[in-house]
Design a protein around this motif. Structure first.
Motif, PDB file in Angstrom:
ATOM      1  N   TYR A   8       2.858   3.745  -5.977  1.00  0.00           N
ATOM      2  CA  TYR A   8       3.436   4.709  -5.043  1.00  0.00           C
ATOM      3  C   TYR A   8       4.953   4.616  -5.110  1.00  0.00           C
ATOM      4  CZ  TYR A   8       3.315   0.258  -2.461  1.00  0.00           C
ATOM      5  OH  TYR A   8       3.435  -1.059  -2.106  1.00  0.00           O
ATOM      6  N   LYS A   9       5.604   5.661  -4.578  1.00  0.00           N
ATOM      7  CA  LYS A   9       7.067   5.648  -4.499  1.00  0.00           C
ATOM      8  C   LYS A   9       7.432   5.339  -3.052  1.00  0.00           C
ATOM      9  CE  LYS A   9      10.809   9.004  -4.703  1.00  0.00           C
ATOM     10  NZ  LYS A   9      11.163  10.375  -5.116  1.00  0.00           N
ATOM     11  N   ILE A  10       8.412   4.456  -2.853  1.00  0.00           N
ATOM     12  CA  ILE A  10       8.828   4.099  -1.496  1.00  0.00           C
ATOM     13  C   ILE A  10      10.039   4.944  -1.104  1.00  0.00           C
ATOM     14  CG2 ILE A  10       9.564   2.213   0.019  1.00  0.00           C
ATOM     15  CD1 ILE A  10       8.373   0.247  -1.909  1.00  0.00           C
ATOM     16  N   VAL A  11      10.031   5.447   0.136  1.00  0.00           N
ATOM     17  CA  VAL A  11      11.155   6.245   0.628  1.00  0.00           C
ATOM     18  C   VAL A  11      11.701   5.565   1.881  1.00  0.00           C
ATOM     19  CG1 VAL A  11      11.876   8.518   1.436  1.00  0.00           C
ATOM     20  CG2 VAL A  11      10.038   8.335  -0.245  1.00  0.00           C
ATOM     21  N   ILE A  12      12.977   5.170   1.809  1.00  0.00           N
ATOM     22  CA  ILE A  12      13.566   4.424   2.927  1.00  0.00           C
ATOM     23  C   ILE A  12      14.882   5.064   3.363  1.00  0.00           C
ATOM     24  CG2 ILE A  12      14.544   2.185   3.654  1.00  0.00           C
ATOM     25  CD1 ILE A  12      12.849   0.930   1.335  1.00  0.00           C
ATOM     26  N   GLY A  13      15.043   5.202   4.668  1.00  0.00           N
ATOM     27  CA  GLY A  13      16.333   5.584   5.231  1.00  0.00           C
ATOM     28  C   GLY A  13      16.734   4.516   6.233  1.00  0.00           C
ATOM     29  N   LEU A  14      18.022   4.219   6.324  1.00  0.00           N
ATOM     30  CA  LEU A  14      18.458   3.157   7.236  1.00  0.00           C
ATOM     31  C   LEU A  14      19.313   3.705   8.369  1.00  0.00           C
ATOM     32  CD1 LEU A  14      19.538   0.400   4.666  1.00  0.00           C
ATOM     33  CD2 LEU A  14      17.363   0.562   5.894  1.00  0.00           C
ATOM     34  N   GLU A  15      19.205   3.042   9.507  1.00  0.00           N
ATOM     35  CA  GLU A  15      20.076   3.319  10.652  1.00  0.00           C
ATOM     36  C   GLU A  15      20.789   2.013  10.935  1.00  0.00           C
ATOM     37  OE1 GLU A  15      17.380   6.048  13.438  1.00  0.00           O
ATOM     38  OE2 GLU A  15      18.655   4.625  14.517  1.00  0.00           O
ATOM     39  N   VAL A  16      22.078   1.985  10.671  1.00  0.00           N
ATOM     40  CA  VAL A  16      22.818   0.736  10.810  1.00  0.00           C
ATOM     41  C   VAL A  16      23.777   0.842  11.993  1.00  0.00           C
ATOM     42  CG1 VAL A  16      24.310  -0.911   9.613  1.00  0.00           C
ATOM     43  CG2 VAL A  16      22.726   0.495   8.304  1.00  0.00           C
ATOM     44  N   HIS A  17      23.756  -0.168  12.855  1.00  0.00           N
ATOM     45  CA  HIS A  17      24.729  -0.229  13.949  1.00  0.00           C
ATOM     46  C   HIS A  17      25.695  -1.363  13.670  1.00  0.00           C
ATOM     47  CE1 HIS A  17      21.620   2.040  16.153  1.00  0.00           C
ATOM     48  NE2 HIS A  17      22.634   2.497  16.857  1.00  0.00           N
ATOM     49  N   HIS A 209       5.315   7.932  -0.937  1.00  0.00           N
ATOM     50  CA  HIS A 209       4.832   9.121  -1.628  1.00  0.00           C
ATOM     51  C   HIS A 209       3.807   8.630  -2.648  1.00  0.00           C
ATOM     52  CE1 HIS A 209       8.620  11.772  -0.724  1.00  0.00           C
ATOM     53  NE2 HIS A 209       7.941  11.430   0.364  1.00  0.00           N
ATOM     54  N   ILE A 210       2.558   9.013  -2.410  1.00  0.00           N
ATOM     55  CA  ILE A 210       1.483   8.552  -3.295  1.00  0.00           C
ATOM     56  C   ILE A 210       1.073   9.702  -4.217  1.00  0.00           C
ATOM     57  CG2 ILE A 210      -0.872   7.624  -3.364  1.00  0.00           C
ATOM     58  CD1 ILE A 210      -0.255   6.461  -0.524  1.00  0.00           C
ATOM     59  N   GLY A 216       1.382  16.343  -7.849  1.00  0.00           N
ATOM     60  CA  GLY A 216       2.208  16.283  -6.628  1.00  0.00           C
ATOM     61  C   GLY A 216       2.060  14.918  -5.974  1.00  0.00           C
ATOM     62  N   HIS A 217       2.273  14.886  -4.664  1.00  0.00           N
ATOM     63  CA  HIS A 217       2.087  13.617  -3.967  1.00  0.00           C
ATOM     64  C   HIS A 217       1.730  13.865  -2.507  1.00  0.00           C
ATOM     65  CE1 HIS A 217       6.396  14.385  -2.958  1.00  0.00           C
ATOM     66  NE2 HIS A 217       5.973  13.984  -1.773  1.00  0.00           N
ATOM     67  N   VAL A 218       1.132  12.851  -1.854  1.00  0.00           N
ATOM     68  CA  VAL A 218       0.969  12.916  -0.403  1.00  0.00           C
ATOM     69  C   VAL A 218       1.912  11.889   0.212  1.00  0.00           C
ATOM     70  CG1 VAL A 218      -1.400  13.733  -0.228  1.00  0.00           C
ATOM     71  CG2 VAL A 218      -0.972  11.297  -0.530  1.00  0.00           C
ATOM     72  N   ALA A 219       2.450  12.227   1.402  1.00  0.00           N
ATOM     73  CA  ALA A 219       3.358  11.317   2.092  1.00  0.00           C
ATOM     74  C   ALA A 219       2.592  10.622   3.207  1.00  0.00           C
ATOM     75  CB  ALA A 219       4.535  12.092   2.657  1.00  0.00           C
ATOM     76  N   THR A 220       2.847   9.322   3.377  1.00  0.00           N
ATOM     77  CA  THR A 220       2.218   8.594   4.482  1.00  0.00           C
ATOM     78  C   THR A 220       3.069   8.767   5.738  1.00  0.00           C
ATOM     79  OG1 THR A 220       3.404   6.583   3.891  1.00  0.00           O
ATOM     80  CG2 THR A 220       1.218   6.861   2.933  1.00  0.00           C
ATOM     81  N   HIS A 254      -4.736   8.775   6.492  1.00  0.00           N
ATOM     82  CA  HIS A 254      -3.738   9.445   7.331  1.00  0.00           C
ATOM     83  C   HIS A 254      -2.504   9.822   6.538  1.00  0.00           C
ATOM     84  CE1 HIS A 254      -5.403   7.701  11.341  1.00  0.00           C
ATOM     85  NE2 HIS A 254      -6.022   8.799  10.973  1.00  0.00           N
ATOM     86  N   LYS A 255      -2.115  11.104   6.705  1.00  0.00           N
ATOM     87  CA  LYS A 255      -0.914  11.594   6.043  1.00  0.00           C
ATOM     88  C   LYS A 255       0.175  11.831   7.090  1.00  0.00           C
ATOM     89  CE  LYS A 255      -2.792  15.362   4.469  1.00  0.00           C
ATOM     90  NZ  LYS A 255      -4.123  15.290   5.080  1.00  0.00           N
ATOM     91  N   LEU A 256       1.385  12.081   6.586  1.00  0.00           N
ATOM     92  CA  LEU A 256       2.511  12.416   7.454  1.00  0.00           C
ATOM     93  C   LEU A 256       2.112  13.581   8.353  1.00  0.00           C
ATOM     94  CD1 LEU A 256       5.575  11.900   7.997  1.00  0.00           C
ATOM     95  CD2 LEU A 256       6.051  13.655   6.291  1.00  0.00           C
ATOM     96  N   GLY A 257       2.309  13.435   9.667  1.00  0.00           N
ATOM     97  CA  GLY A 257       1.969  14.519  10.585  1.00  0.00           C
ATOM     98  C   GLY A 257       0.611  14.337  11.261  1.00  0.00           C
ATOM     99  N   ASP A 258      -0.243  13.465  10.675  1.00  0.00           N
ATOM    100  CA  ASP A 258      -1.571  13.260  11.275  1.00  0.00           C
ATOM    101  C   ASP A 258      -1.502  12.396  12.532  1.00  0.00           C
ATOM    102  OD1 ASP A 258      -2.588  14.692   9.222  1.00  0.00           O
ATOM    103  OD2 ASP A 258      -3.502  13.001   8.145  1.00  0.00           O
ATOM    104  N   VAL A 259      -0.537  11.477  12.561  1.00  0.00           N
ATOM    105  CA  VAL A 259      -0.395  10.576  13.716  1.00  0.00           C
ATOM    106  C   VAL A 259       1.072  10.562  14.145  1.00  0.00           C
ATOM    107  CG1 VAL A 259      -2.340   9.033  13.200  1.00  0.00           C
ATOM    108  CG2 VAL A 259      -0.131   8.612  12.119  1.00  0.00           C
TER     109      VAL A 259
END
Lengths: 493, 97
Positions: A8-17, A209-210, A216-220, A254-259
């Motif tokens: 799978y491909k990992i997608v990461i965003g950071l919030e830094v304080h 992203h699997i 294509g891919h599905v997003a978790t 479960h995909k993005l949006g399911d929970v």
């Protein structure tokens, strides 16, 4: 971006304080100094007494602008303040003063070293905004207390929130980004980014992203991971969380949006993430414009004035060191990581001794080791770059071999003296070239067996002559003795 | 524009207010009428008018970054319903801090 060995491909965003390096708080004159006794750095403004008025700290605003410029963002010519409403015992006003729709900076990017060591990767920045910190709540479970204790010293401390695009594709890359951001903020003197003291905190949004059969891919579902107390913890937590999401997907589908979006906390002891209770039922913070603070505008002149204070930044310095002094990317990285004063020391040394590579070796080995051993900063280091350059010139000129130079260096550190003085103190006498040649001639004449061995191709045999020379005169330069003896032997042939 | 009872329940929860069923009904009506009154403003044509960020047309009020004296701890803690020698005491905060 490759998926590496993962399915799978990992997608990461950071919030830094990060906590800004100001003396006083964001909206009042209380000190921001770390470690004071609880509740000794508060006033009616930061503990939320009725009828008080916050007033903006100019330095905090300028540091925020400086950071935005260094991250190549668009600085808002007009920004404003908003109230973010939620109830928590460490938030005395019942709202946090933050920025919602008009942050100080939008867009931008930070280039970080690529994982394969070749070139850089550009990580997008969504926004940078200013806000005030909350207080600290402490709960002593061991004492079995029913109450939590609240310390409001930190309430109102200026924080900069930096939000990245979901451009990071591995836990290691997330760690690299944080390391590079910390270095940049250190160079800018915006924040000390000390995680132990809470002046840098990071939350991560992560999903996968699997790939699917149709290409294509599905997003978790996206999970926010909190409670990571070091850069290594970030790397480990995200590695764990990615695998957990993959397994959860295989199990539940479960995909993005399911929970709903989930928040999980990193448990350092157990090395796992656990679900956390979120602060609000929904993230309904009912933002509205802060009536107690007027907006902030900035002119082109002010922007240029702040831009002029940026100085040379880490990425540029690395490039400059590599091209000017012909050193490797690795060497330039080690030097730049030590901070601006260390870079200045290195440059002066490299110029003074005339050999960038040699200077790089000396600062990384001898100088850094001494600094670490003595717990010194480069500013406290007793050997000036000019004095060390004098020593290295002696090595380059063949007056000292490396072993002797190390002794001289140690003497310079101890006695806080010049290279010449240290040489004198140690009784190292420069052997006259004529004298050295006479000594070598004698040795070659007195050792026919060694000479024969060398002639037969056993160069190593020369070591015996060098040893004898050192015994007869401890001040000789072994490398020079070797050279002269070889030359004499070859001439006989 | 009227409010539903569910919206009032949610707002009450966010404000940590516990309302009786009668109060919820009353608030649904009252707050709804407040919003209806405010909705009058929607009749004004705001085409081409810059949004107002603040009622006072004033910007850039700064203070310099100087430390001023803080309150004595005793004074700061004086009005707290529960306290110890150093801190405010509140009902246990567990979980995500």
């Amino acid at each position: 971006m490759s998926m590496g060995d993962r399915p799978y491909k990992i997608v990461i965003g950071l919030e830094v304080h990060v906590q800004l390096l100001t003396e006083s708080k964001l909206f009042c004159g209380c000190s921001t100094k770390f470690g004071a006794p609880p509740n000794t750095q508060t006033c009616p403004v930061c503990i939320g007494m009725p009828g008080v008025l916050p007033v903006m700290n100019r330095k905090a605003f300028e540091l925020a602008v400086k950071t935005g410029l260094a991250l190549n963002g668009e600085i808002a010519r007009f920004s404003k303040w908003d109230r973010k409403n939620y109830y928590y015992p460490d938030l005395p006003k019942g709202y946090q003063i933050s920025q919602y729709d008009l942050p100080i900076c939008r867009g931008g990017y930070l280039d970080i070293p690529a994982e394969d060591g070749e070139g850089t990767r550009r990580i997008g920045i969504i926004r940078v905004h200013l806000e005030e910190d909350a207080g600290k709540s402490m709960h002593d479970e061991k004492a079995g207390r029913a109450d939590s204790r609240i310390d409001l010293n930190r309430a109102g401390t200026p924080l900069l929130e930096i939000v990245t695009k979901p451009d990071l594709h591995s836990p290691t890359e997330a760690k690299t980004f944080l390391t590079e951001l910390k270095l940049l903020l250190n160079y800018l003197e915006v924040s000390d980014c000390n995680m132990q003291e809470g002046s840098l905190r990071v939350d991560a949004n992560i999903n996968l992203h699997i790939p699917t059969d149709d290409g294509g891919h599905v997003a978790t579902p996206i999970v926010e991971v909190k409670n990571m107390n070091s850069f290594r913890a970030v790397e480990r937590a995200l590695t764990y969380e990615a695998q957990r999401q993959y397994e959860a997907f295989l199990e539940t589908g479960h995909k993005l949006g399911d929970v709903p979006k989930q928040t999980r906390g990193w448990d350092e002891d157990a090395q796992i993430t656990r679900p956390q209770r979120s602060k609000e039922e929904s993230s309904d913070y009912r933002y509205f414009p802060e009536p107690d603070l007027v907006p902030v505008t900035i002119t082109e002149e002010e922007l240029e004035r702040i831009r002029a204070t940026l100085g040379e930044l880490p990425a540029e310095i690395r490039r400059r060191l590599q091209t000017t002094y012909q050193i490797t990317a690795y060497d330039s990285d080690v030097i730049v990581n030590q901070g601006r004063a260390f870079v200045d020391y290195y440059c002066r040394l490299a110029q003074g001794c005339g050999d960038g590579k040699m200077a790089a070796n000396w600062v990384q080995q001898d100088v850094l080791r001494t600094l670490n051993e003595r717990q010194w900063t480069i500013a406290q280091f007793p050997v000036s770059a000019d004095n060390l350059a004098e020593l290295l010139r002696k090595v380059r000129a063949g007056e000292l071999d490396t072993a002797k130079a190390r002794m001289v260096f140690a003497e310079m550190v101890e006695q806080r003296c010049s290279a010449a003085e240290a040489v004198q103190r140690l009784g190292i006498v420069q052997v006259d070239e004529g004298e050295l040649r006479r000594l070598c001639e004698e040795l070659v004449a007195a050792n026919p067996r060694v000479v024969a061995e060398v002639k037969a191709g056993k160069d190593k045999a020369i070591g015996s002559l060098v040893g004898q020379a050192k015994k007869r005169n401890p001040n000789v330069n072994p490398a020079r003795v070797k050279e002269i003896c070889l030359e004499l032997i070859q001439r006989q042939a | 524009m009227t409010l539903t009872r569910q919206e009032i329940e949610k707002v009450a929860f966010l404000a940590r207010l516990i309302l009786t069923p009668e109060e919820l009904d009353e608030m649904t009506g009252q707050l709804g009428r407040v919003l209806e009154y405010m909705a009058l403003l929607n009749e004004v044509d705001t085409e081409g008018v810059e949004p107002l960020a603040h009622a006072v047309e004033f910007a850039n009020v700064f203070r310099e970054d100087h430390v001023e004296k803080s309150l004595d701890r005793e004074v700061a803690l004086a009005n707290a319903p529960h306290r110890d020698d150093e801190c405010y005491l509140v009902p246990a905060v567990l979980g995500d801090v």
